[in-house]
Design an enzyme around this catalytic site. Structure first.
Site, PDB file in Angstrom:
ATOM      1  N   CYS A 129       0.818  -1.231   0.000  1.00 45.22           N
ATOM      2  CA  CYS A 129       0.000   0.000   0.000  1.00 45.22           C
ATOM      3  C   CYS A 129       0.846   1.272   0.000  1.00 45.22           C
ATOM      4  CB  CYS A 129      -0.938   0.001   1.203  1.00 45.22           C
ATOM      5  SG  CYS A 129      -0.170  -0.585   2.727  1.00 45.22           S
ATOM      6  N   HIS A 241      -3.302   6.082   4.698  1.00 41.18           N
ATOM      7  CA  HIS A 241      -1.878   6.253   4.953  1.00 41.18           C
ATOM      8  C   HIS A 241      -1.456   7.619   4.417  1.00 41.18           C
ATOM      9  CE1 HIS A 241      -1.770   2.146   6.085  1.00 41.18           C
ATOM     10  NE2 HIS A 241      -0.956   1.636   5.183  1.00 41.18           N
TER      11      HIS A 241
HETATM   12  O1  3JN Z   1       0.848  -2.372   7.608  1.00 35.71           O
HETATM   13  C1  3JN Z   1       0.350  -1.860   6.619  1.00 35.71           C
HETATM   14  O2  3JN Z   1      -0.117  -0.706   6.631  1.00 35.71           O
HETATM   15  C2  3JN Z   1       0.315  -2.608   5.341  1.00 35.71           C
HETATM   16  C3  3JN Z   1       0.523  -4.048   5.604  1.00 35.71           C
HETATM   17  C4  3JN Z   1       0.818  -4.877   4.639  1.00 35.71           C
HETATM   18  C5  3JN Z   1       1.098  -6.265   4.903  1.00 35.71           C
HETATM   19  C6  3JN Z   1       0.762  -6.831   6.133  1.00 35.71           C
HETATM   20  C7  3JN Z   1       1.072  -8.156   6.399  1.00 35.71           C
HETATM   21  C8  3JN Z   1       1.722  -8.909   5.459  1.00 35.71           C
HETATM   22  C9  3JN Z   1       1.719  -7.045   3.911  1.00 35.71           C
HETATM   23  C10 3JN Z   1       2.009  -6.460   2.578  1.00 35.71           C
HETATM   24  O3  3JN Z   1       1.057  -6.213   1.823  1.00 35.71           O
HETATM   25  O4  3JN Z   1       3.163  -6.222   2.262  1.00 35.71           O
HETATM   26  C11 3JN Z   1       2.051  -8.370   4.219  1.00 35.71           C
HETATM   27  C12 3JN Z   1       2.780  -9.196   3.246  1.00 35.71           C
HETATM   28  O5  3JN Z   1       2.149  -9.777   2.381  1.00 35.71           O
HETATM   29  O6  3JN Z   1       4.000  -9.290   3.393  1.00 35.71           O
END
Ligand code: 3JN
Length: 337
Positions: A129, A241
């Site tokens: 994101c 965000h």
């Molecule tokens: O923390 C956030 O604001 C975005 C989180 C993304 C996220 C959370 C857990 C695992 C991800 C990601 O999209 O990169 C992942 C992941 O797939 O590594």
């Protein structure tokens, strides 16, 4: 118009819910929605176009007849299930980091690199994101002035962590107001009234995994020559965000020309009139599709320096909307039959 069988994997999660809502709101041509989730959620249902649709288990066999499967079920599920979905005939759009850096997997922001989709082999990755909203704003600037270096600090909403973190912020607020002790379970510290410089796990180089996602994904999507110096911070915001971005370009620009350029670039809404207190905030972006840009100003401390403030709804452009736009772009480029 042809309609498609669309599976949403992780349908009961915060992003899965937003994906189903986005498919409906954008009028994506769905002939059949297949909500999939873990066995424990089978028996539950999701609401789609005024009807309840039963959740089935995400497992081998679940993707037969599925044209496109949008995954937001975590990296482990994607690693196992995405190749199964492809073998069963689906094109996968995966929201996790599992496949993002695989050289055979396009990593796509439709406003930035739609052409990367043409080389897909079944799996397409949705970027992180924080990367998506930064690159929507940087793409026009890079095309016109060549971005060389970016220093970015994020202010990320708790919904990025998921439903449990949303509940944790609410519970901490309730406990605080009631005069009770504030408990931290999802985050290592209290998030209420706080800012945690810690998103995802710490790596050996001192950066967090979230920060390195921004570095590596920017290189893959926009230009390997761009250097990114990130700090990712979790703040007590439910949704949206925000990012403070400092850019250095190769070519000189005027702030007025950059503002004009961003105003006519896809996916961007410029909100930049500080004299009238016009600048974007997380609440302005909540539920919206655009990436909002404000506080445009020259950075006089370096040659060709620019500062900007970029805000977007992390569950929409940061996840569900970008994934659905990828599916829309697959149709537009005749890659989905
Ligand atoms: O923390 C956030 O604001 C975005 C989180 C993304 C996220 C959370 C857990 C695992 C991800 C990601 O999209 O990169 C992942 C992941 O797939 O590594």
């Amino acid at each position: 118009m042809k309609e498609y069988t669309v599976a949403v994997v992780g349908a009961m999660g915060a992003v899965g819910h937003e994906m189903i809502k986005t498919l409906e709101q954008r009028g994506f041509p769905v002939s059949r929605l297949v909500p999939l989730d873990v066995a424990a959620n089978v028996g539950k249902s999701v609401r789609f176009k005024g009807a309840d649709v039963a959740v089935a288990e995400a497992k081998e066999g679940a993707f037969t007849g599925v044209d496109v499967a949008i995954f937001s079920a975590g990296g482990d599920a994607s690693l196992v299930l995405a190749p199964i979905a492809v073998a069963e005939g689906a094109i996968v759009v995966d929201n996790s980091s599992a496949w993002r850096m695989d050289p055979g997997v396009p990593l796509v922001v439709p406003e930035v690199n739609p052409e990367a989709l043409d080389a897909h082999k079944g799996i397409i990755a949705n970027p992180n994101c924080s990367t998506i909203q930064m690159l929507v704003a940087l793409k026009p600037i890079h095309d016109a002035y060549k971005v060389q270096r970016v220093v970015v600090s994020t202010y990320q909403a708790v919904s990025g962590t998921g439903g449990k973190a949303i509940a944790e912020l609410t519970n901490q607020a309730k406990a605080f107001v009631a005069g009770n002790p504030v408990e931290a379970k999802v985050y290592p510290r209290q998030i209420l009234f706080n800012a945690l410089p810690h998103i995802d796990v710490f790596l050996d180089n001192g950066y967090t995994k979230e920060e390195m996602k921004m570095v590596n994904e920017t290189k893959k999507i926009l230009d390997p020559a761009i250097e990114v110096s990130p700090t990712a911070v979790r703040v007590a915001v439910y949704r949206g965000h925000s990012e403070s971005i400092n850019v250095q370009t190769e070519k000189p620009f005027t702030v007025a020309a950059v503002r004009e350029l961003l105003e006519r670039s896809p996916g961007i809404k410029v909100m930049d009139d500080p004299s009238k207190l016009v600048y974007p905030t997380a609440l302005d972006a909540d539920g919206r599709d655009e990436t909002f840009v404000g506080r445009l100003r020259a950075d006089p401390t370096v040659p060709n320096g620019l500062n900007l403030w970029v805000v977007s709804d992390n569950l929409r452009k940061g996840a569900a909307l970008n994934a659905v736009q990828i599916a829309e772009t697959l149709i537009a480029r005749k890659l989905l039959r």
